[in-house]
Design a protein around this motif. Structure first.
Motif, PDB file in Angstrom:
ATOM      1  N   TRP A   1      41.898 -59.531  49.212  1.00  0.00           N
ATOM      2  CA  TRP A   1      42.061 -60.420  50.372  1.00  0.00           C
ATOM      3  C   TRP A   1      43.220 -61.381  50.130  1.00  0.00           C
ATOM      4  N   GLY A   2      44.140 -61.454  51.099  1.00  0.00           N
ATOM      5  CA  GLY A   2      45.198 -62.449  51.060  1.00  0.00           C
ATOM      6  C   GLY A   2      46.253 -62.185  50.001  1.00  0.00           C
ATOM      7  N   PRO A   3      47.041 -63.254  49.720  1.00  0.00           N
ATOM      8  CA  PRO A   3      46.990 -64.566  50.378  1.00  0.00           C
ATOM      9  C   PRO A   3      47.336 -64.452  51.858  1.00  0.00           C
ATOM     10  N   PRO A   4      46.838 -65.385  52.660  1.00  0.00           N
ATOM     11  CA  PRO A   4      47.172 -65.379  54.081  1.00  0.00           C
ATOM     12  C   PRO A   4      48.629 -65.774  54.288  1.00  0.00           C
ATOM     13  N   PRO A   5      49.147 -65.640  55.514  1.00  0.00           N
ATOM     14  CA  PRO A   5      50.531 -66.042  55.778  1.00  0.00           C
ATOM     15  C   PRO A   5      50.770 -67.501  55.386  1.00  0.00           C
ATOM     16  N   PRO A   6      52.015 -67.862  55.082  1.00  0.00           N
ATOM     17  CA  PRO A   6      52.311 -69.195  54.535  1.00  0.00           C
ATOM     18  C   PRO A   6      51.744 -70.362  55.330  1.00  0.00           C
ATOM     19  N   GLU A   7      51.884 -70.353  56.656  1.00  0.00           N
ATOM     20  CA  GLU A   7      51.401 -71.497  57.420  1.00  0.00           C
ATOM     21  C   GLU A   7      49.879 -71.563  57.436  1.00  0.00           C
ATOM     22  N   VAL A   8      49.229 -70.402  57.456  1.00  0.00           N
ATOM     23  CA  VAL A   8      47.763 -70.379  57.378  1.00  0.00           C
ATOM     24  C   VAL A   8      47.314 -70.884  56.009  1.00  0.00           C
ATOM     25  N   ALA A   9      47.976 -70.412  54.962  1.00  0.00           N
ATOM     26  CA  ALA A   9      47.627 -70.867  53.611  1.00  0.00           C
ATOM     27  C   ALA A   9      47.783 -72.379  53.488  1.00  0.00           C
TER      28      ALA A   9
ATOM     29  N   LEU B   1      50.239 -68.471  44.782  1.00  0.00           N
ATOM     30  CA  LEU B   1      48.974 -67.893  45.226  1.00  0.00           C
ATOM     31  C   LEU B   1      48.911 -66.413  44.885  1.00  0.00           C
ATOM     32  N   GLN B   2      47.683 -65.900  44.807  1.00  0.00           N
ATOM     33  CA  GLN B   2      47.506 -64.476  44.534  1.00  0.00           C
ATOM     34  C   GLN B   2      46.359 -63.935  45.390  1.00  0.00           C
ATOM     35  N   PRO B   3      46.285 -62.620  45.560  1.00  0.00           N
ATOM     36  CA  PRO B   3      45.149 -62.051  46.297  1.00  0.00           C
ATOM     37  C   PRO B   3      43.831 -62.357  45.592  1.00  0.00           C
ATOM     38  N   GLU B   4      42.768 -62.318  46.370  1.00  0.00           N
ATOM     39  CA  GLU B   4      41.449 -62.629  45.832  1.00  0.00           C
ATOM     40  C   GLU B   4      40.494 -61.454  46.022  1.00  0.00           C
TER      41      GLU B   4
END
Length: 236
Positions: free
Chosen positions: A124-132, A152-155
């Motif tokens: 999962w993710g990371p989400p797009p920059p603005e969402v993050a 950030l890294q995927p989870e």
């Protein structure tokens, strides 16, 4: 110090330096398959939930004990807060205290699901920059947000599911250590009232940060938070 989902030990840089300058020794861990820690087999990682991070916490506490510093304090943020809580509820080790910063809460204290799309067969993710930015470090400037995003890294989808559907079961009556619980008024991931309900259940001292989002270790107000944590630690 136990980081949150999609993050790593790096998220503690501010607080770790601040506490070191005041004489506190600390260990900021990377979960397995995060940062500099060993990699799990991919399928095992996909299925690994938050409470499994108790394994890494125990390794760090053992290392601290070998330094002869006395009973450790475990501090966790977000998913790391839930891992810290689960560890405190199950360990036979004496803990001097636990500090839970905007923690993911167990099932008993959760509410409506956070409807993030989660595919059990894919990271999962990371989400797009603005969402993050809105989820993880809403109070920082654009340059800092960009620098954080690069780290950030995927989870694990299992961990994300547990954090957004409140499926963890933790017997908080088994927690023997004194606790400080910090909630953030503008938290989009773990509503403040869920966190404060957990604090009440623990009989913990609690702090509500007005106007602050989920990422309290990165928010510009972190020095004030550090001071309040140290004040509590001096009494715990």
């Amino acid at each position: 110090m136990v980081h949150g989902g999609c993050h790593g030990a790096w998220q503690w840089e501010h607080l770790q330096t601040w506490f070191a300058e005041r004489g506190w020794d600390s260990i900021a861990i990377d979960w397995l398959s995060h940062g500099d820690s060993a990699r799990l087999e991919h399928g095992e990682w996909l299925c690994r939930d938050i409470t499994a991070v108790q394994h890494e916490i125990e390794i760090a506490c053992t290392a601290a004990a070998e330094l002869g510093q006395g009973a450790p304090i475990v501090m966790g943020h977000s998913m790391g807060g839930l891992a810290t809580l689960a560890y405190a509820a199950s360990t036979a080790r004496e803990l001097a205290g636990i500090v839970l910063l905007t923690p993911v809460v167990p099932e008993k204290f959760g509410g409506a699901a956070i409807e993030l799309e989660v595919d059990a067969d894919a990271p999962w993710g990371p989400p797009p920059p603005e969402v993050a930015r809105q989820l993880f470090y809403s109070g920082v400037d654009e340059a800092t947000a960009a620098a954080c995003y690069e780290r950030l890294q995927p989870e694990s989808p299992a961990a994300v599911w547990q954090a957004t559907r409140w499926t963890a079961e933790v017997d908080i009556s088994a927690v023997r250590a004194p606790a400080l619980v910090v909630a953030a008024e503008a938290d989009l991931l773990v509503p403040a009232d869920y966190v404060l309900s957990l604090a009440d259940g623990l009989g913990a001292e609690q702090i509500l940060l007005p106007g602050v989002g989920h990422g309290v270790t990165l928010d510009p107000g972190w020095p004030q938070l550090a001071e309040r944590i140290e004040t509590w630690l001096s009494k715990a």
